[in-house]
Design an enzyme around this catalytic site. Structure first.
Site, PDB file in Angstrom:
ATOM      1  N   GLN A 181      -6.031   1.331   5.796  1.00 48.68           N
ATOM      2  CA  GLN A 181      -5.228   1.132   4.581  1.00 48.68           C
ATOM      3  C   GLN A 181      -5.108   2.465   3.841  1.00 48.68           C
ATOM      4  OE1 GLN A 181      -6.630  -2.767   2.526  1.00 48.68           O
ATOM      5  NE2 GLN A 181      -8.260  -2.164   3.899  1.00 48.68           N
ATOM      6  N   HIS A 203      -0.578   1.252   4.983  1.00 40.79           N
ATOM      7  CA  HIS A 203      -0.011   1.494   3.650  1.00 40.79           C
ATOM      8  C   HIS A 203       0.685   2.841   3.548  1.00 40.79           C
ATOM      9  CE1 HIS A 203      -3.010  -1.696   1.943  1.00 40.79           C
ATOM     10  NE2 HIS A 203      -1.986  -2.233   2.565  1.00 40.79           N
TER      11      HIS A 203
END
Ligand code: BJW
Ligand code: ZN
Length: 258
Positions: free
Chosen positions: A109, A127
């Site tokens: 992430q 992300h």
């Protein structure tokens, strides 16, 4: 299970040394020992920025330079730090699994690029990345590596002249589809799934843990703090990711040549 060792580090180390398909989900805690702030901890990297009116496409459109500057501050910090023992251990684990015909899928992430700088290959960045910028109008992307000088204003897109935004995923935005598909596939297909340094509160990333659990993978957490998933996991190891991962990968050491 019969024959399993009591100490979770030894037990998970044993699992790692025999598994062929391993998936690892990392979060901001993995970069904490490099000196980068986590998102939700004390001294959070989000201080002053956890407002959807800024960290959103509308926020960027209304005030591109303010949003750009905040991310440039983070990129400047990333440029000052280096990968830590956790990043290095995961890169080494990828090499060791590959050498014995296995596969590590590293899903992160994080937007800081530290896994890649430590030598991990094929990292799935759910992300996005602070080290790229993209145009919301014509979708052009440019590299913003740590060697690119920091700028105070959002650069103009070479294609259409619109301000470029950081190539990260804000709340309410879709994750990169192909990357998410690959992450889902590896979570559903692995024998062992490690969740490392993440609070596991942001979806769909945290949902990968559910997927691994449902598919019957041994699912393990490495985090100084418990998370909502802790009660459902095969093992939870409390402590900093660098120290724990370095100890976990010990049993995967390739045999010395004769
Ligand atoms: C250590 C340590 C050490 C400390 N060692 N550990 C239910 C289902 C599905 C979605 C939703 C849902 N409910 C709500 C949603 C939507 C939303 C969401 O999940 N919200 C929740 C908050 C409830 N999700 C989204 O909006 C996502 N998009 C989406 O769902 O799109 C749908 C869609 C589909 C189709 C079309 C359109 C839309 C997008 C999520 C984007 C997340 N973005 C951010 C910011 C990006 C960068 C930026 O703005 O600059 O990503 S949020 C922030 O949180 C960042 C992180 O990657 C992410 C996760 O945080 P992380 O890594 O876990 O950090 P922390 O700080 O929370 O935790 C650190 C941990 O480390 C702690 O546990 C510490 O204990 C530990 N630690 N030191 C090991 N040394
Ligand atoms: Zn453009």
């Amino acid at each position: 299970m019969p024959g399993e060792r009591n100490d979770p580090i030894q037990r998970v180390g044993d699992w790692l040394s025999t598994a062929r398909r391993v998936a690892v989900l990392t979060g901001a805690g993995v970069s904490a020992e490099s000196g980068l702030p986590t998102f939700r901890g004390a001294g959070s990297g989000w201080a002053g920025f956890n407002d959807a009116s800024l960290a959103s496409p509308d926020g960027f459109t209304a005030n591109p330079d303010r949003v750009w500057q905040w991310h440039e501050g983070l990129r400047a910090r990333v440029a000052e730090v280096t990968p830590n023992a956790a990043h290095r251990a995961l890169a080494e684990l990828g090499r060791r699994l590959g050498a014995r015909g296995g596969r590590l899928t590293l899903i992160t992430q994080n937007i800081d690029g530290l896994h890649q700088r430590a030598g991990s290959e094929g990292v799935l960045e759910l992300h996005g990345s602070l080290l790229r910028a993209r145009c919301m109008a014509c979708r052009q992307r440019i590299a913003m590596g740590i060697d690119v000088p920091i700028t105070r204003t959002a650069p103009a897109c070479g294609g259409c002249g619109q301000p470029l935004r950081p190539d990260v995923v804000w709340f309410g935005e879709a994750l990169p589809a192909e990357t998410l598909d690959q992450a889902v596939e590896s979570a559903a297909d692995c024998e062992l799934f490690l969740s490392v340094g993440t609070s596991a509160v942001v979806y769909p990333a945290a949902g990968l843990i559910d997927l691994a659990l449902r598919s019957g993978a041994r699912t393990v957490e490495i985090n100084p703090q418990p998370t909502a998933y802790t009660p459902r996991l095969a093992a939870s190891i409390r402590g900093p990711a660098g120290d724990i991962l370095a100890r976990l990968i010990e049993p995967c050491r390739p045999p010395h040549p004769a």
